[in-house]
Every structure is written in structure tokens, then in C-alpha cells.
Design an enzyme around this catalytic site. Structure first.
Site, PDB file in Angstrom:
ATOM      1  N   SER A  78     -44.351  57.526  30.709  1.00 23.46           N
ATOM      2  CA  SER A  78     -44.944  58.163  29.534  1.00 23.46           C
ATOM      3  C   SER A  78     -45.480  57.177  28.513  1.00 23.46           C
ATOM      4  O   SER A  78     -46.514  57.413  27.895  1.00 23.46           O
ATOM      5  CB  SER A  78     -43.898  59.009  28.805  1.00 23.46           C
ATOM      6  OG  SER A  78     -43.556  60.133  29.536  1.00 23.46           O
ATOM      7  N   ARG A 167     -32.527  57.680  37.169  1.00 24.53           N
ATOM      8  CA  ARG A 167     -33.686  58.475  36.716  1.00 24.53           C
ATOM      9  C   ARG A 167     -34.992  57.772  37.091  1.00 24.53           C
ATOM     10  O   ARG A 167     -35.954  58.429  37.465  1.00 24.53           O
ATOM     11  CB  ARG A 167     -33.584  58.675  35.196  1.00 24.53           C
ATOM     12  CG  ARG A 167     -34.596  59.639  34.572  1.00 24.53           C
ATOM     13  CD  ARG A 167     -34.245  59.804  33.100  1.00 24.53           C
ATOM     14  NE  ARG A 167     -35.148  60.655  32.359  1.00 24.53           N
ATOM     15  CZ  ARG A 167     -34.987  61.962  32.170  1.00 24.53           C
ATOM     16  NH1 ARG A 167     -33.979  62.591  32.726  1.00 24.53           N
ATOM     17  NH2 ARG A 167     -35.846  62.647  31.435  1.00 24.53           N
ATOM     18  N   ASP A 468     -49.769  62.344  32.491  1.00 24.63           N
ATOM     19  CA  ASP A 468     -49.525  60.932  32.161  1.00 24.63           C
ATOM     20  C   ASP A 468     -49.059  60.113  33.354  1.00 24.63           C
ATOM     21  O   ASP A 468     -49.154  58.880  33.336  1.00 24.63           O
ATOM     22  CB  ASP A 468     -48.538  60.805  30.993  1.00 24.63           C
ATOM     23  CG  ASP A 468     -47.185  61.438  31.281  1.00 24.63           C
ATOM     24  OD1 ASP A 468     -47.082  62.280  32.201  1.00 24.63           O
ATOM     25  OD2 ASP A 468     -46.221  61.093  30.563  1.00 24.63           O
ATOM     26  N   HIS A 469     -48.528  60.758  34.378  1.00 28.98           N
ATOM     27  CA  HIS A 469     -48.036  60.097  35.603  1.00 28.98           C
ATOM     28  C   HIS A 469     -47.481  61.202  36.477  1.00 28.98           C
ATOM     29  O   HIS A 469     -47.295  62.334  36.032  1.00 28.98           O
ATOM     30  CB  HIS A 469     -46.929  59.074  35.304  1.00 28.98           C
ATOM     31  CG  HIS A 469     -45.818  59.647  34.479  1.00 28.98           C
ATOM     32  ND1 HIS A 469     -44.853  60.494  34.999  1.00 28.98           N
ATOM     33  CD2 HIS A 469     -45.561  59.568  33.154  1.00 28.98           C
ATOM     34  CE1 HIS A 469     -44.046  60.865  34.034  1.00 28.98           C
ATOM     35  NE2 HIS A 469     -44.454  60.340  32.898  1.00 28.98           N
TER      36      HIS A 469
HETATM   37  O1  LIG Z   1     -37.168  59.838  30.455  1.00 29.87           O
HETATM   38  C1  LIG Z   1     -37.661  58.705  30.340  1.00 29.87           C
HETATM   39  O2  LIG Z   1     -37.305  57.881  29.494  1.00 29.87           O
HETATM   40  C2  LIG Z   1     -38.742  58.271  31.304  1.00 29.87           C
HETATM   41  C3  LIG Z   1     -38.112  57.888  32.601  1.00 29.87           C
HETATM   42  O3  LIG Z   1     -37.273  56.792  32.422  1.00 29.87           O
HETATM   43  O4  LIG Z   1     -39.666  59.325  31.480  1.00 29.87           O
HETATM   44  P1  LIG Z   1     -41.032  59.384  30.635  1.00 29.87           P
HETATM   45  O5  LIG Z   1     -41.703  58.063  30.848  1.00 29.87           O
HETATM   46  O6  LIG Z   1     -41.791  60.515  31.273  1.00 29.87           O
HETATM   47  O7  LIG Z   1     -40.690  59.631  29.235  1.00 29.87           O
HETATM   48 MN   LIG Z   2     -44.143  61.197  31.018  1.00 30.90          MN
HETATM   49 MN   LIG Z   3     -40.373  61.033  32.854  1.00 40.06          MN
END
Ligand SMILES: O=C(O)[C@@H](CO)OP(=O)(O)O
Ligand SMILES: [Mn+2]
Ligand SMILES: [Mn+2]
Length: 556
Positions: A78, A167, A468-469
Site C-alpha cells: 500500500s 502477513r 494498489d497491488h
Molecule cells: O497490512 C499491512 O501493513 C500491509 C501488509 O504488511 O498491507 P498494505 O500494504 O496493503 O497496507
Molecule cells: Mn494495499
Molecule cells: Mn495489505
């Protein structure tokens, strides 16, 4: 040179059309199978965008070098995704900047390291952060180099406070990462450095909350890391992680906090006066709350009980305006002249909205890691409170409906020229690894898109829908041939992380010039091409140094 903020007019595209920019978090494009939750979910709106006019739907890169990450093996995330979307240029991101500072040795010469080094003679060096090789918030090899480099430069007592991942990497991989770091620390002990893991816990339950959704998460970490207190006590980190993982329903993301104790039951590494602390995550959103607790004299989010006088540095500075932390080992990317700032300065009245867990994505990250408004008379940012204290597979619809309704109201109010939102479902529920819940999540996101696009239709506006991904489109670890990779028991391995998949960009709406369509001459379009595209949809040309627009206007 002073920045000229005035954007040139687009030669053909008109101004004053409402533009809705919708970011589906964690929504990539992948082949259809049972582990593709987007394919499995009923998503009539996203399907219609994809299967409608081929020149109004395209795919762009959302990972690796296209978003400023070290290599094309790095999945998107993100932070880098929204930075690229908002800034319209590709900046070397935290992971890459830390790699460079370690490779050149500059990290040891700069002010941040020299500041914490002052504590090495008398105090302990504490390192707090996410222990994995995910590369989203931190990277194990960087931590290893940091420990080694600090010990070579005088740190005689080192304590690690680890957060287990699961995660950005497979659930269960925490055990291997702990083994690796324990080996390193044992080696150091062999060289006379008193180096140990002192505490730990799962990232989603301990320390790494974000956007102030739940301060209890940070408090649990504080108690273990600073006060040396936690409900679970073990003599080694490996034993801790293995034992806690054996509990029913336990997983790496949510391990409870633990401290490591000596034979007499005393915690081996509370943080005390005279110590040095480094938070080794390079990514800001999930470290900035702890940074506040460590650095702010006035702090009322929880009772810190004891506030040690420490020398503290972040791996990076996490908030440039708050100058937080004040000291840091590596300078963060300087992302200026973002599309949001240009558009507001050219009169585009802007509304941004998400729920708490993604609110900073369409504000802070979008605006180049900058909080607050550029011009409060022209902007309104709305945060819908997220649920806290639950895992999102329990409520997979999250606040998608509320975000969509607030956005619909903003569109219909006539007060805005741009509405920009993030719909978190595919990502947040995808991270739980719960496939059935992720299917529900994707459907909810699609329904929210419908509400927004209906409102765009009503006001004669334009939409640009993207992501975003990847995440929800692939929920299984795969081997090189793309088949599910089996573990040693012959079971599939659920993928909780983001992916390397490209993401869609779709444009349309009654306000879109009939000749506007995606170009086919851009070699590797990526998320950074979206900003110039959005500027075009507002009737402007992007600044020259922006990545080129995705669209052209055919004569009609
Ligand atoms: O949850 C978060 O911190 C990340 C994965 O580590 O997800 P995102 O980049 O989508 O926020
Ligand atoms: Mn994201
Ligand atoms: Mn994420």
C-alpha cells in the site's frame, strides 16, 4: 527554482468534470481458479469494466521496480502503491534506501547511528520491529546487518524485540526467522557480545497498529518491550514462538505478547534510562504510533507507567512534518509536488475517504507521506471508523458501504471535483487467509464501486478505478509452474500476503471524452502512470517529469 504550480490545459480534454478515483486495495488480476477470490465472488461491476470496451480497461505493474522497490521479486504494498499513484513518479523506497545505506556504509557515518552509539558504552541497544523477509515493512537481512554492524561499532549489550509476521510471508514462517536470528545472536555471544531476544508478539496484536485504530495494540508491545511485562514468559524466543503457535487457532500475525526471562524469572531486556532504541521497520504507518509513545513527552494514549530516558532512532523518519522520530538512520524518500497538491493548487476541490485502517493510504501516502490538507478550503478528508479488536474475516464487508455512501453524497453535493477513495476489503480480508470470507469481501467492494459509479453517472462525471497491488486474486502459494505448492505434508499453503500480479485500471463515465482511450505504446505501464492520467481527466497536462499518461484522445 520555485515550483510553478500552474498546470497547462489539456488540448482536448475538458475541465470541471467530476472525477472519481477508486482504489480497490489488494485487487490484482490473475487467472481464474478456486484460489482467485475475485473470480469466485460475484463482482458484476468490476467484470463489466473488464469485459466492456477493451480500450477503457488495462493492466499496470504494481510491484517491484515499477514502484521503487529493490527488485521485481518484491511484491507491491500500500505504501509504495499509493505513493506511486499520488506522486506520478517512481521514488526509491525505504527498502531500497536502507539497502543502499548499508551497502555503502553510510548508515554508520550519519547522524542517527552516531546519536544512538553514544549509549553503547553504558547502555543496551534495543532493536524493535517486524522479523521477516517480507520486505514490506522491514527485512530480516537488514536487521542482521544492523545487529552485526552495531556490535562491530561498540554495542556490547543488544536486545531484540521481535514482531512475528505471517502477513507478508507464510503463516508459520516465524519459527524459521527466529531460528536465523537466534543463530546470529549466539554467534555474537561467542564473541563476547551479550545479545538476546528480549520480547515478542504477533504484529497485528502487538505494536503494529496503524492510523490510531487501537492503541491497546501498542500498549501490549510497550508493556513487553519497555516494562518487561507480558502474560507469557519463556527462556528462549524459539520456545516462545513454538509454544504459542501450538495454541488452538494461533497464528503468527496474532501471537500474544511474551517476554524472555532469566533463570530467576526476571525479564532479560526491559528498556531503561541510558539505553538506545532503534525501530527497524522502514515503513511508517505501523511504526509511527510506537514512535510517538517512545518520543513524545506529552502522551495520553495509554499509561506508559515508566518513560525511560533513551536515545531513540527510527530506521527512517516516519513522519516528516512531525519530525518523528527526530533521529533516524536513513533519510526517507523525499516525495514532493504530488498530483494532489498540483490539482488543489489548480482549483480542483478534493474529497478523500476510507475507513481507519486505510485512511492514511488515500491521504498520507497519496500525498507523498504528508499529513493534513494542502488547502483546507478546497479539501475534505473523511475517515470512517474501522472495527477494532477483530480479525476482518469476521466482518468481511468492513465499512465498504459506509465509504461508498459518504462518497456518493460527496459526489452529489456538487462541492467536489475529485473524490478519491480506498476500499480495503480485498486486502484486509485477504490477509486473514480466509478464502470464503475474502469472497464475501470482494463482493462487498464491488457493490461499493457500483454505488460510486451510479453517482458518477448521475452527475455526468468520469471514473478511474484501479488498485494498489494484488492480494485477493491469489490466495495460495504456487510453484514455478503456477500450480499450488504443497508443503511436506502434501497440503496447500494459504497465501496471506500481497502478490506480484498486475492491477487493473478502468476509465469511463458519461463525462469521459468519447475519444479517450488507453494508449498501447507504453512499454511497461505502472501505477506511477496513473497520476498524469487523472490530471488529464481533470483537463490538465501533467508536469514534464511525471511518468507519462496512460490515455490518448482519438479524433472523433
Ligand atoms: O497490512 C499491512 O501493513 C500491509 C501488509 O504488511 O498491507 P498494505 O500494504 O496493503 O497496507
Ligand atoms: Mn494495499
Ligand atoms: Mn495489505
Amino acid at each position: 527554482m520555485a515550483t510553478s504550480w500552474t498546470l497547462p490545459d489539456h488540448p482536448t480534454l475538458p475541465k470541471n468534470k467530476l472525477v472519481a478515483v477508486v482504489v480497490l486495495d489488494g485487487w490484482g488480476e490473475a487467472s481464474a481458479d478456486q484460489y482467485n477470490c475475485i473470480h469466485r465472488a460475484e463482482t458484476p461491476i468490476m467484470d463489466s469494466l473488464k469485459n466492456g470496451a477493451p480500450e477503457k480497461w488495462t493492466l499496470v505493474k504494481a510491484h517491484g521496480t515499477a514502484v521503487g522497490l529493490p527488485s521485481d521479486d518484491d511484491m507491491g504494498n500500500s505504501e509504495v502503491g499509493h505513493n506511486a499513484l499520488g506522486a506520478g513518479r517512481i521514488f526509491a523506497q525505504g527498502a531500497k534506501l536502507v539497502d543502499a545505506a548499508l551497502a555503502s556504509g553510510k548508515i554508520w557515518e550519519d547522524e542517527g547511528f552516531n546519536y544512538i552509539k553514544e549509549s553503547f558504552a553504558e547502555g543496551t541497544l534495543h532493536l524493535i520491529g517486524l522479523l521477516s523477509d517480507g520486505g514490506v515493512h522491514s527485512r530480516l537481512d537488514q536487521v542482521q546487518l544492523l545487529v552485526k554492524g552495531a556490535s562491530e561499532r561498540g554495542a556490547k549489550r543488544i536486545r531484540l524485540h521481535i514482531l512475528t509476521d505471517g502477513r507478508d510471508v507464510l503463516d508459520g514462517s516465524s519459527v524459521g526467522f527466529v531460528e536465523t536470528i537466534e543463530n546470529d545472536l549466539a554467534q555474537l555471544r561467542g564473541q563476547g557480545v551479550d545479545a538476546r531476544v528480549a520480547s515478542g508478539g504477533g504484529r497485528m496484536y502487538v505494536t503494529m497498529d496503524r492510523y490510531e485504530n487501537d492503541w491497546d495494540v501498542v500498549k501490549r508491545g510497550w508493556d513487553a518491550q519497555v516494562l518487561g511485562e507480558a502474560p507469557h514468559k519463556f527462556q528462549s524466543a524459539l520456545e516462545a514462538v513454538k509454544t504459542l503457535r501450538a495454541e488452538p487457532k494461533a497464528n503468527d500475525q496474532y501471537l500474544p505478547p511474551f517476554v524472555i526471562v532469566d533463570e530467576s524469572g526476571k525479564s532479560v531486556g526491559p528498556i531503561v534510562d541510558g539505553d538506545a532504541v532503534v525501530t527497524f521497520n522502514f515503513r511508517a504507518d505501523r511504526m509511527v504510533m510506537l514512535a510517538k509513545a517512545l518520543e513524545f513527552a506529552d502522551f495520553d494514549k495509554f499509561d506508559r507507567v515508566r518513560v525511560p530516558k533513551i536515545k531513540y532512532a527510527g530506521m527512517l523518519q516516519y513522519d516528516g512534518e512531525l519530525k518523528l522520530p527526530n533521529k533516524f538512520l536513513v533519510s526517507p524518500p523525499l516525495i514532493e509536488r504530488t498530483s494532489g497538491e498540483y490539482l488543489v493548487k489548480n482549483g480542483v476541490r478534493t474529497f478523500a475517504c476510507s475507513e481507519t485502517v486505510k485512511f492514511g493510504h488515500v491521504t498520507f501516502f497519496w500525498n507523498g507521506n504528508r499529513s493534513g490538507y494542502f488547502d483546507e478550503t478546497k479539501e475534505e478528508y473523511i475517515e470512517v471508523p474501522s472495527d477494532s479488536g477483530i480479525t476482518f474475516n469476521e466482518q468481511p464487508k468492513m465499512k465498504a458501504l459506509e465509504i461508498a455512501e459518504k462518497t456518493r453524497d460527496a459526489i452529489l453535493s456538487g462541492k467536489f471535483d475529485q473524490v478519491r477513495i480506498n476500499l480495503p476489503n480485498g486486502d484486509m480480508v485477504g490477509h486473514t487467509g480466509d478464502i470464503e470470507a475474502t469472497v464475501v469481501a470482494c463482493k462487498a467492494a464491488d457493490e461499493a464501486v457500483k454505488i460510486v459509479l451510479d453517482a458518477v453517472e448521475q452527475v455526468g462525471g468520469i471514473y478511474l478505478v484501479t488498485a494498489d497491488h494484488g492480494n485477493a486474486e491469489d490466495m495460495v502459494k504456487r510453484n514455478k509452474s503456477g500450480q499450488p505448492a504443497l508443503d511436506k505434508n502434501g497440503s496447500i499453503q494459504i497465501l496471506t500476503s500481497h502478490t506480484l500480479q498486475p492491477v487493473p485500471v478502468a476509465i469511463g463515465g458519461p463525462g469521459l471524452h468519447p475519444g479517450a482511450k488507453f494508449r498501447s505504446d507504453i512499454k511497461t505501464p505502472g501505477l506511477a502512470n496513473v497520476a498524469a492520467t487523472v490530471m488529464n481527466l481533470h483537463g490538465f497536462l501533467a508536469p514534464d517529469d511525471y511518468e507519462t499518461t496512460l490515455i490518448e484522445v482519438a479524433a472523433k
